[in-house]
Design an enzyme around this catalytic site. Structure first.
Site, PDB file in Angstrom:
ATOM      1  N   LYS A  71     -17.791 -30.439  39.643  1.00 36.53           N
ATOM      2  CA  LYS A  71     -16.147 -30.794  40.031  1.00 36.53           C
ATOM      3  C   LYS A  71     -15.511 -31.559  39.105  1.00 36.53           C
ATOM      4  O   LYS A  71     -14.370 -30.914  38.843  1.00 36.53           O
ATOM      5  CB  LYS A  71     -16.457 -31.224  41.396  1.00 36.53           C
ATOM      6  CG  LYS A  71     -14.975 -31.337  42.288  1.00 36.53           C
ATOM      7  CD  LYS A  71     -15.149 -31.900  43.561  1.00 36.53           C
ATOM      8  CE  LYS A  71     -16.165 -31.166  44.347  1.00 36.53           C
ATOM      9  NZ  LYS A  71     -16.587 -31.896  45.748  1.00 36.53           N
ATOM     10  N   ARG A  95     -14.882 -37.856  46.627  1.00 42.01           N
ATOM     11  CA  ARG A  95     -15.740 -36.639  46.618  1.00 42.01           C
ATOM     12  C   ARG A  95     -16.832 -36.603  45.850  1.00 42.01           C
ATOM     13  O   ARG A  95     -16.986 -37.199  44.621  1.00 42.01           O
ATOM     14  CB  ARG A  95     -15.040 -35.527  46.367  1.00 42.01           C
ATOM     15  CG  ARG A  95     -14.045 -34.991  47.337  1.00 42.01           C
ATOM     16  CD  ARG A  95     -13.577 -33.388  46.918  1.00 42.01           C
ATOM     17  NE  ARG A  95     -12.826 -32.841  47.753  1.00 42.01           N
ATOM     18  CZ  ARG A  95     -11.480 -32.672  47.763  1.00 42.01           C
ATOM     19  NH1 ARG A  95     -10.995 -33.524  46.856  1.00 42.01           N
ATOM     20  NH2 ARG A  95     -10.973 -32.065  48.595  1.00 42.01           N
ATOM     21  N   GLY A 109     -21.896 -28.004  51.075  1.00 43.32           N
ATOM     22  CA  GLY A 109     -22.107 -28.820  52.229  1.00 43.32           C
ATOM     23  C   GLY A 109     -23.108 -29.808  52.086  1.00 43.32           C
ATOM     24  O   GLY A 109     -23.242 -30.567  53.296  1.00 43.32           O
ATOM     25  N   MET A 125     -22.832 -32.763  50.132  1.00 46.00           N
ATOM     26  CA  MET A 125     -22.248 -33.899  50.037  1.00 46.00           C
ATOM     27  C   MET A 125     -20.906 -34.251  50.816  1.00 46.00           C
ATOM     28  O   MET A 125     -20.254 -33.241  51.146  1.00 46.00           O
ATOM     29  CB  MET A 125     -21.971 -34.183  48.530  1.00 46.00           C
ATOM     30  CG  MET A 125     -23.111 -33.979  47.595  1.00 46.00           C
ATOM     31  SD  MET A 125     -24.210 -35.589  47.941  1.00 46.00           S
ATOM     32  CE  MET A 125     -25.579 -34.883  46.967  1.00 46.00           C
ATOM     33  N   ARG A 130     -14.425 -23.646  41.023  1.00 46.47           N
ATOM     34  CA  ARG A 130     -16.109 -23.743  40.544  1.00 46.47           C
ATOM     35  C   ARG A 130     -16.389 -22.116  40.338  1.00 46.47           C
ATOM     36  O   ARG A 130     -15.694 -21.437  41.012  1.00 46.47           O
ATOM     37  CB  ARG A 130     -16.751 -24.279  41.527  1.00 46.47           C
ATOM     38  CG  ARG A 130     -16.996 -23.772  42.975  1.00 46.47           C
ATOM     39  CD  ARG A 130     -17.674 -24.937  43.768  1.00 46.47           C
ATOM     40  NE  ARG A 130     -17.520 -24.344  44.979  1.00 46.47           N
ATOM     41  CZ  ARG A 130     -17.859 -25.046  46.345  1.00 46.47           C
ATOM     42  NH1 ARG A 130     -18.374 -26.291  46.224  1.00 46.47           N
ATOM     43  NH2 ARG A 130     -17.713 -24.460  47.660  1.00 46.47           N
ATOM     44  N   HIS A 139     -54.349 -15.754  47.339  1.00 48.36           N
ATOM     45  CA  HIS A 139     -55.006 -14.117  47.108  1.00 48.36           C
ATOM     46  C   HIS A 139     -53.814 -13.444  47.726  1.00 48.36           C
ATOM     47  O   HIS A 139     -53.448 -12.495  47.250  1.00 48.36           O
ATOM     48  CB  HIS A 139     -55.983 -14.182  47.845  1.00 48.36           C
ATOM     49  CG  HIS A 139     -56.651 -12.722  47.638  1.00 48.36           C
ATOM     50  ND1 HIS A 139     -56.593 -11.925  48.487  1.00 48.36           N
ATOM     51  CD2 HIS A 139     -57.319 -12.170  46.738  1.00 48.36           C
ATOM     52  CE1 HIS A 139     -57.098 -10.658  48.109  1.00 48.36           C
ATOM     53  NE2 HIS A 139     -57.485 -10.845  46.818  1.00 48.36           N
ATOM     54  N   SER A 146     -53.457 -13.716  25.304  1.00 49.96           N
ATOM     55  CA  SER A 146     -52.684 -13.476  26.405  1.00 49.96           C
ATOM     56  C   SER A 146     -52.853 -14.808  27.221  1.00 49.96           C
ATOM     57  O   SER A 146     -54.010 -14.988  27.523  1.00 49.96           O
ATOM     58  CB  SER A 146     -53.070 -12.157  27.116  1.00 49.96           C
ATOM     59  OG  SER A 146     -52.268 -12.363  28.424  1.00 49.96           O
ATOM     60  N   CYS A 183     -49.807 -13.139  30.672  1.00 57.97           N
ATOM     61  CA  CYS A 183     -50.127 -12.500  32.024  1.00 57.97           C
ATOM     62  C   CYS A 183     -50.176 -13.351  33.027  1.00 57.97           C
ATOM     63  O   CYS A 183     -50.444 -14.327  32.967  1.00 57.97           O
ATOM     64  CB  CYS A 183     -51.099 -11.532  31.777  1.00 57.97           C
ATOM     65  SG  CYS A 183     -52.673 -12.241  31.674  1.00 57.97           S
ATOM     66  N   TYR A 197     -44.530 -10.948  24.242  1.00 61.65           N
ATOM     67  CA  TYR A 197     -44.246 -10.467  25.619  1.00 61.65           C
ATOM     68  C   TYR A 197     -44.764 -11.180  26.671  1.00 61.65           C
ATOM     69  O   TYR A 197     -45.432 -11.961  26.606  1.00 61.65           O
ATOM     70  CB  TYR A 197     -44.880  -8.913  25.654  1.00 61.65           C
ATOM     71  CG  TYR A 197     -46.562  -8.897  25.795  1.00 61.65           C
ATOM     72  CD1 TYR A 197     -47.058  -8.992  26.991  1.00 61.65           C
ATOM     73  CD2 TYR A 197     -47.068  -8.985  24.757  1.00 61.65           C
ATOM     74  CE1 TYR A 197     -48.624  -9.274  27.365  1.00 61.65           C
ATOM     75  CE2 TYR A 197     -48.628  -8.979  24.622  1.00 61.65           C
ATOM     76  CZ  TYR A 197     -49.202  -9.091  25.886  1.00 61.65           C
ATOM     77  OH  TYR A 197     -50.304  -9.039  26.286  1.00 61.65           O
TER      78      TYR A 197
END
Lengths: 879, 879
Positions: free
Chosen positions: A24, A94, A103, A105, A338, A456, A766, A833, A853
């Site tokens: 802000k 503020r 909502g 603060m 904003r 799991h 990996s 992975c 990757y």
């Protein structure tokens, strides 16, 4: 004493200073620079907030001094004076954190009023009603936000006065009424707190600043931060701004508007306003606000000015804006702008529209959509109309998104039987296990009492793209009786429930779902991601079906094909069990020979589904006891099947028991003990590849064989030698020229520490960040849910390291191993992975570390693609 | 091709070249330099051995060429020629690794003989009997060592001939007999191998060199290396030496002597010899050799020369020597010298004598005793006379040294009951658990079927100084029936067995023990260690008794006082269980209040026992479920005791179940969940310390509070804050000035990686290398025994990382954490607790990394002290 500056005038800041001044404050500075009509003020920085807490929850002398100085400047700029009834300066106070926390603060308006000033204000504005209205509002807000008195008690006083006076709306009160109200408020204040409402404007100011800093730690804020992964040490800034008044009469008003439609993305001003109102009135729902277009009818000048300003702001910030404004006697002021929150659909449309209109580049466009937002586009969803009135019976962790609705079942056999009859089922379990895999495949979703986001059930669910709510609080299951209770209600087999995997909410009834649609914008947008990203995105897939799903979502190969899931199927588990209970190499080979053709045909299917992409196949990983039963009846059945005695099988199962299976006889340790296992798996991979290659000689991607759980180069070499010997023999017999790669998971800390040695033997690494996280932190993902709750509560950890990579600790190992590995072998191919491969902040880290990757479950592939593209853009910017 | 030199003449080497030339080769070079009578020759290096294996078990061209060149030089030096019957050069071929591996490697003498050369030799020596004896010996040795024919078969031929000829000793054979024998040997050779015995001396030579390299990998050698921690990549050298002959007649002979008595250390030549004999005859026991002093009567000149030479060698090598010699026609030759093997008693006496005679410095003296040797001096031992004929029934791992004999018991209650009656008992279990602790205390020793060198039983045994044989092969226990079978024999409760914890052997009978005596030399020697070492040695002790034992062995403080063992005692476990099943903070506090006075009085006892040294107290570490029962009857009993329902207790136990308890809710995680636990423990520590300090105001060592299992600085800080708050309050109330330290274990990889952050908050680190090893390797010590056997077998790992620190991997973390820690906090105190702190090679590593202290079980303190002193000497030398 430090040399830091803790307070900035709006004229000293701009939108690049968000970390220091909050969103802000920074944007107010930015708008000031743009020459827009901004009531002036100053910002107390986020660093002052951190200092406040370090100082035991008190402002330090240096910060107080800077505030005094800034305030004096503000008096000069506005030409008004704090507490001067002839020319009073009033301010709003503020909060404003780095990222918008709507909502969360609390705001205080009209600060600086007291009995004398309010009388002066009434006089100079010739508007006593406005003056006393402002004062009573101030008392209300201050009492609530700073002193913690309940809002409701003030509302009661107001309601009572309305009844007395027979009026309906606040606007009907006159100045006298407000004076009476002020007196009542003050009496109430004194009664509750035993002291008078503060009269000194400076006392009010510091009280309010304190309250904003305090509110950073209120439960709502903590909760919001937790669910949004916002670190608590960011702190909030405080904005002190001179007041303008939307409650000065019929040519005054206040409103909120989005530059585009936040639900659909349509390029059309969207918002609402309320005349003769202040601050929270618009959103508080006391009066019904009017749509923004109506303003054109009431105050066309102000409206046109606002339209112009809003376009200017969007152009300037290159994003859809959420703007708060006030009109004081016909004059427009902007209080805040904003980047607006929006749905995933809207985010995509706005990004595409803005690029196509030439406003932004593709790089800028892809930064406008949050990767996790895409998730909602990829899973079926509940019909929102039905959901609104559906009976919520409990809540668990939103472990895998999507919507599932079906009949409750407690076991795999019933699940399969019901599905065969055309029913939809939801599997309810204490926790699932690998034996449940078939039942999980046919279920719509899973509800478990135990386990976290990476249990799991959760992992399998995300892998399958199924919905899962795990660790459901208060869920008491009696699997024997086939019933559970939740939210005070008892459910038995066949009753309907519905799970929302995105919120974790469980509904005790049937709720219909609607299929997700993927619009043309989505495809266009994802193609841009591919143009921009450098990190490849593969998918984790164990079956041709999963492989095809991954490709459909844009996967460029398989990064993890787990071979063990194949062995849990009914037709195969018998041979698997024979293998496990074998007493000799010969017996073991006989059992493996039965598994070979099944495994080979699986691999053929997967290679074919992924052609022309690479497939990384991980060799058997879990401890063998996972394949064996624990229930005596099951043991007897299997002993009979295998033709051995109950006692023998039982003894074998006991001998396989491990105190800590996660750290037991699994991964490549199995192949060191039983080389014939690696031989069989190699035979299956290479023969399958040869068969596919015969059918399609153009399939060029080399099969990648991945040895799990390596901790030492000798261990890797031992298994690699088995692979190479077996593979080379088969290849020689085939007469074909076939290349293949042998690499390893880096998931044991020791492997990461000694990665240079392993890299000399491996074709690829990996990173198995699930196990690496477990070993590096020294807690197992299945057990840590119990205490990690306490850790979050006490702010020791702020996020789940199994969901989001711990870049600081585990990341240090990943980075170290990457450097060591590449240093020793420049051709080394690096990937990751596991769950982190589909988590945006982790993907960014992997991009920055220089991996080739990431690989993740099919339903997270689009998310990873976007995250990878954003990482590339950010890295370019930071260069 | 490399520039390495693979073959050295004896004239090119000396005793500093042991790594390259092996011990034997290097010392032959050294003796040559000293001008001693050495038959000349050359050494093929250990690097040639490694190259041999890298080359697939074949000599490379470059090594062959170097051998040819060296051989030509040898012919020149000796003036003899290979294969020349007029002047034949014969050689011996012997292995020689870096360290002496007695009996492991095979020797070939008289190489270079064939039918022509032997005839020439007979002629020029005018001693046909000698010549043909030498040839038949050569054929025997070559056939055995190079070709793998059984020695026994040759002995059979000899025995048959003895019977035929009616003679008793080899010396009675004449030249003709040997010729007949040679013919028989050759016939047998051809029959067995299908080819003639090699005639070409060069073929014989390369065959022999090959055989030596091959023998490096024979099972005996592998086994010896395994039990002595010798890496397999060291390789062996080969020594090719020109022959001298002890079998040339009555003025020839061969012998072996030690410069001092290897059993007692007495400074007196000790050895034996045999006239007219060669090589292995002395040790083979065919004829009985004479004591070395007898040589003075037979060949006084040679004897005196030998006495002089042996003193010279001892002076030169500064150690007791084990010397092989040959006398050829009255002339003395030395074939080998090496540092002699000796008992622990002898080692101490020799070291002390040599220092006191001025031969060596204290630094040199302490290098003459192996740290692990001391172990045998610290535990009671079996009466060797009885042991010789005792019935061996099985063998397990020598988990904790000492000798235990007593009646078999299978459970704790019986153990206690029998001991109360004055009996001695040996506890036999599948594996012990923390609940057995009282029964273990009263037992003489433990025999377990499961578990490795670092299993619960083993760790507790070493801590208590009890004997333990763990993981006993073939041990089948039926705990219910109270019986076990081993070695085909059935034992029931009350039968006698005996365990030798130094060898792992189990005897099926009563074997009396004798108490160990610690001689004055021992004390003197240990004092020298203290003068030299810089690393402090503390002890792990949980009770005042252990603390006193540690001090008696020279401990300089307690490095690890585990508080959990205190809670297992019968009188305390009830309150502990109340604490665990508590539903609220209040209930938990009530139970903790009961534990407080007990714990405080424990700490008082320990502080008093260690005054004036420091005590490090570790807060509760194990998962809570370890304190709860699993048996339904026990659960009922405890539920009754606690006054709660069976179901409630049962549910609580189930809720505490963990999949991987090693990675579960334990260590500081307990105090994060239940801060009142850390509060109570802090209260107990500080109050105890104040009480002790009141009685003895001079006690200056600060109590050290150790937080286990920390993975992040915030976690440490959270618990530290509780400690500091509680402690400071108590101290303030006491009105005394008390300092204390708060530190942490480094046992989680993440803590090691981020040690710089933690060091900013911690006063000390203590490396918990047991857990750190588990997490870094990713295998639990309880489960890994199953597969580590395969790993050793397949040479993937060569030693148990739980017994001996993995310096390469785990050590990298220790070293990294030490550097990071000290870099961030120069006052940081660094130590290690756990099993590795008493293992010599690990102690050396910790010295080199720069730790301040190691801590180990009381009975390993002297070992650690010596290892620390040796490490200091070595480090100084390497500077």
């Amino acid at each position: 004493m430090s040399n830091k500056k803790y307070v900035y005038m709006f004229t000293e800041t701009d939108e690049t200073m968000k970390n220091l001044c909050g969103g802000k404050g920074a944007n107010l500075g930015g708008m000031t620079k743009l020459g827009l009509p901004i009531p002036q003020g100053f910002t107390v920085t986020t660093e002052a907030c951190t200092l406040y807490y370090e100082n035991g929850g008190k402002l330090t002398k240096e910060v107080i001094d800077e505030i005094e100085t800034a305030f004096a400047k503000l008096e000069k700029i506005t030409g008004k004076e704090f507490g001067n009834p002839q020319n009073p300066l009033l301010v709003s106070v503020r909060s404003g954190a780095r990222v918008s926390m709507p909502g969360m603060m609390d705001t205080i308006l009209n600060l600086g009023l007291n009995e004398i000033v309010v009388a002066g204000l009434a006089e100079i504005t010739q508007n006593p009603r406005f003056a006393y209205d402002s004062y009573r509002r101030f008392i209300q807000m201050y009492s609530d936000v700073v002193m913690g008195l309940s809002k409701a008690r003030f509302e009661e006083i107001i309601d009572e006065m309305k009844r007395e006076k027979g009026i309906e709306f606040d606007t009907e009160f006159n100045a006298h009424d407000f004076q009476e109200m002020i007196a009542k408020f003050k009496t109430f204040y004194k009664k509750e707190l035993g002291k008078n409402f503060p009269d000194q404007p400076k006392d009010q100011l510091f009280g309010a600043i304190n309250a904003v800093f305090q509110s950073w730690e209120n439960p709502r804020a903590n909760y919001y931060r937790k669910i949004n992964d916002i670190p608590s040490n960011w702190g909030t800034a405080v904005n002190v701004q001179s007041m303008v008044y939307g409650n000065m009469g019929d040519t005054s008003g206040t409103g909120v508007a989005f530059t585009r439609n936040p639900a659909t993305g349509e390029n059309k001003l969207y918002g609402e306003f309320l005349m003769n109102a202040q601050g929270e009135d618009v959103v508080a729902g006391v009066r019904t606000p009017a749509p923004i277009a109506k303003l054109n009818e009431i105050l066309p000048d102000a409206y046109h000015q606002f339209v112009e300003v809003s376009q200017k702001l969007e152009q300037h910030f290159k994003d859809m804006q959420d703007i708060e404004f006030t009109i004081e006697n016909g004059k427009l002021y902007l209080l805040q702008t904003r980047n607006g929150k929006r749905t995933a659909q809207a985010a995509l449309r706005i990004a595409v529209d803005m690029f196509e209109s030439g406003m932004i580049t593709k790089e800028q466009a892809i930064m406008l959509v949050g990767p996790n937002q895409l998730d909602t586009l990829l899973h079926p969803q509940f019909d929102q109309k039905v959901l609104k009135t559906a009976k919520k019976i409990g809540e668990g962790l939103p472990a895998s998104p999507g919507a599932a609705c079906g009949k409750v079942v407690f076991d795999v056999d019933t699940a399969i039987a019901l599905v065969k009859k055309g029913e939809k089922v939801v599997l309810v379990r204490l926790e699932t296990s690998p034996e449940d895999i078939e039942g999980m495949h046919v279920s719509e979703g899973f509800l478990t009492a135990r386990g976290g986001m990476t249990s799991h059930a959760a992992v399998v669910a995300r892998g399958m793209g199924k919905c899962c709510v795990s660790g459901c609080k208060g869920l008491i299951i009696n699997e024997e009786k086939k019933e559970f209770t939740l939210g005070g209600q008892r459910f038995t087999e066949g009753d309907f429930i519905a799970l929302d995997g995105s919120t974790g909410i469980v509904y005790g009834q049937k709720v219909p779902t609607v299929a997700a649609t993927i619009s043309g914008d989505f495809e266009k947008f994802m193609n841009w991601c591919n143009e921009i990203k450098t990190l490849k995105v593969r998918t984790n897939a164990d079956t041709p079906k999963d492989a095809r799903q991954g490709r459909a979502f844009g996967a460029e190969g398989i990064g993890l094909c787990r071979t063990e899931h194949m062995f849990f199927e009914t037709t195969r588990i018998k041979a698997m069990r024979e293998m496990i209970v074998a007493d000799s190499v010969e017996e073991r080979r006989r059992a493996l020979d039965k598994l070979l053709p099944m495994q080979r045909s699986d691999f053929e299917g997967i290679f074919e589904a992924m052609d022309p992409y690479s497939v990384t196949i991980r060799y058997l990983d879990p401890p063998l006891h996972e394949f064996l039963p624990t229930d005596p009846a099951d043991i007897q059945e299997i002993a009979d099947e295998l033709g051995i005695s109950y006692d023998k099988l039982s003894a074998k199962i006991t001998s396989l028991h491990e105190f800590n299976p996660m750290m037991g006889h699994r991964g490549c340790r199995l192949s060191v003990s039983y080389p014939e296992l690696a031989e069989m798996q190699t035979r299956a991979v290479i023969e399958a590849y040869i068969n596919v290659k015969k059918r399609n000689p153009n399939y060029a991607a080399e099969p990648e064989i991945m040895i799990p759980l390596v901790g030492d180069v000798k261990e890797f070499k031992y298994v690699k030698n088995i692979v190479v010997k077996t593979a080379d023999e088969i290849i020689a017999q085939s007469g074909m020229t076939i290349h293949y790669q042998v690499g390893t998971m880096i998931e044991i800390p020791r492997a990461a520490l000694l990665a240079d040695e392993i890299a000399q033997e491996a074709d690829f690494f990996s990173f198995g960040t699930n196990d690496l996280t477990q070993m590096t932190f020294g807690f197992s993902r299945d057990d840590s849910a119990v205490f990690l709750g306490h850790y979050y509560e006490k702010r020791v950890y702020e996020f789940d390291p199994f969901a989001k990579l711990d870049q600081h600790g585990v990341g240090k190992l990943v980075s170290m191993a990457s450097k060591l590995g590449r240093g020793a072998n420049e051709h080394l191919h690096l990937g990751v992975c596991g769950e982190h491969g589909g988590e945006p902040s982790s993907v960014e880290f992997f991009h920055n570390v220089g991996l080739d990757y990431v690989s993740c479950s099919p339903f997270r592939v689009p998310i990873a693609r976007l995250a990878a593209a954003q990482a590339a853009v950010k890295a370019k910017k930071n260069k």
